[in-house]
Design a protein around this motif. Structure first.
Motif, short mmCIF file in Angstrom:
data_model
loop_
_atom_site.label_atom_id
_atom_site.label_comp_id
_atom_site.label_asym_id
_atom_site.label_seq_id
_atom_site.Cartn_x
_atom_site.Cartn_y
_atom_site.Cartn_z
N GLU A 274 2.94 9.25 67.96
CA GLU A 274 4.32 9.11 67.35
C GLU A 274 4.56 7.92 66.40
O GLU A 274 5.12 8.35 65.30
N HIS A 275 4.12 6.71 66.43
CA HIS A 275 3.92 5.81 65.19
C HIS A 275 3.27 6.35 64.08
O HIS A 275 3.96 6.29 63.11
N MET A 276 2.27 7.10 64.22
CA MET A 276 1.17 7.61 63.28
C MET A 276 2.27 8.74 62.19
O MET A 276 2.39 8.59 61.42
N PHE A 277 3.10 9.45 63.13
CA PHE A 277 3.67 10.42 62.40
C PHE A 277 4.88 9.93 61.80
O PHE A 277 5.13 10.19 60.39
N THR A 278 5.62 8.96 62.38
CA THR A 278 6.73 8.43 61.86
C THR A 278 6.24 7.45 60.33
O THR A 278 6.91 7.46 59.49
N THR A 279 5.32 6.64 60.47
CA THR A 279 4.64 5.96 59.27
C THR A 279 4.16 6.95 58.25
O THR A 279 4.30 6.69 57.15
N LEU A 280 3.30 8.03 58.68
CA LEU A 280 3.19 8.94 57.74
C LEU A 280 4.26 9.49 56.83
O LEU A 280 4.08 9.58 55.80
N ALA A 281 5.28 10.01 57.61
CA ALA A 281 6.29 10.46 57.22
C ALA A 281 7.21 9.63 56.15
O ALA A 281 7.36 9.87 55.08
N GLU A 282 7.28 8.40 56.48
CA GLU A 282 7.90 7.59 55.79
C GLU A 282 7.21 7.19 54.61
O GLU A 282 7.80 6.92 53.50
N ASP A 283 5.92 6.77 54.74
CA ASP A 283 4.99 6.49 53.51
C ASP A 283 4.81 7.41 52.48
O ASP A 283 5.14 7.37 51.40
N VAL A 284 4.74 8.91 52.91
CA VAL A 284 4.58 10.00 51.96
C VAL A 284 5.81 10.16 51.33
O VAL A 284 5.92 10.42 50.12
N LEU A 285 6.91 10.17 52.12
CA LEU A 285 8.31 10.35 51.58
C LEU A 285 8.71 9.35 50.52
O LEU A 285 9.25 9.69 49.38
N ALA B 35 7.71 10.14 42.85
CA ALA B 35 7.14 11.05 41.95
C ALA B 35 8.09 12.24 41.65
O ALA B 35 7.54 13.31 40.80
N GLY B 36 9.26 12.35 42.13
CA GLY B 36 10.18 13.29 41.99
C GLY B 36 10.08 14.60 42.84
O GLY B 36 10.53 15.62 42.15
N VAL B 37 9.17 14.46 43.87
CA VAL B 37 9.08 15.90 44.55
C VAL B 37 9.74 15.83 46.00
O VAL B 37 9.87 14.68 46.65
N GLU B 38 9.85 16.90 46.61
CA GLU B 38 10.47 16.80 47.88
C GLU B 38 9.32 17.19 49.02
O GLU B 38 8.62 18.21 48.76
#
Length: 168
Positions: A55-66, A72-75
């Motif tokens: 769960e932590h990996m998912f959350t941090t991956l999402a936060e960092d990539v977002l 970069a101006g992408v969604e």
């Protein structure tokens, strides 16, 4: 598991990438800028262990990539598709108690490894997640364009031998 996911993704023209544990920022940055070069909307369908680390990996991956994607101006959108507490129960997956040494928050009372999902069940989960986000009209248009291009190529190839013979 990755080979199976790559095969499923290929059926839909979707790329599959695998991270190893807690990915570094370079990999997260690459995941964020990949949509810039392709010019496509991107949704990350995430598969991970049902435990504190997963769960932590998912959350941090999402936060960092977002954060990188926003710069970069992408969604980019994220969706955890497996393993969930509901899937553990529905598929009677093997569980283990959470590690006492891991103090991160966790929504469950028992943990399950992603590898516990039988391959056919995982494939069905992934296909269902992909299908839920497909635009069927866009898919229809792409298939029609492919058929038109295929026909044009066939016609072009069938004319070539005659054209060469006439030139001699």
């Amino acid at each position: 598991m990755v080979t199976q996911l790559v095969r499923i993704g290929a059926e839909f023209g979707i790329s599959c990438f695998s991270g190893g544990g807690f990915d570094g920022l370079a990999g997260k940055h690459e995941a964020a800028v990949r949509p810039v070069t392709g010019g496509l909307r991107t949704r990350v369908l995430h598969i991970g262990d049902y435990d504190r680390s997963g769960e932590h990996m998912f959350t941090t991956l999402a936060e960092d990539v977002l954060a990188f994607a926003e710069a970069a101006g992408v969604e980019v959108q994220f969706e955890r598709v497996a393993v969930t507490g509901e899937q553990v129960v529905a598929h009677n997956l093997p569980t283990a108690p959470p590690k006492a040494t891991d103090r991160r928050s966790f929504s469950g009372t028992a943990t399950t490894q992603a590898e516990a999902l039988p391959p056919d069940v995982l494939a069905a989960i992934v296909r269902e997640a992909i299908e839920a986000h497909r635009d069927l009209e866009v898919h229809r248009q792409i298939l029609a364009r492919e058929e038109t291009e295929r026909r044009a190529i066939r016609e072009s190839l069938s004319r070539r031998p005659r054209d060469r013979m006439a030139a001699h």
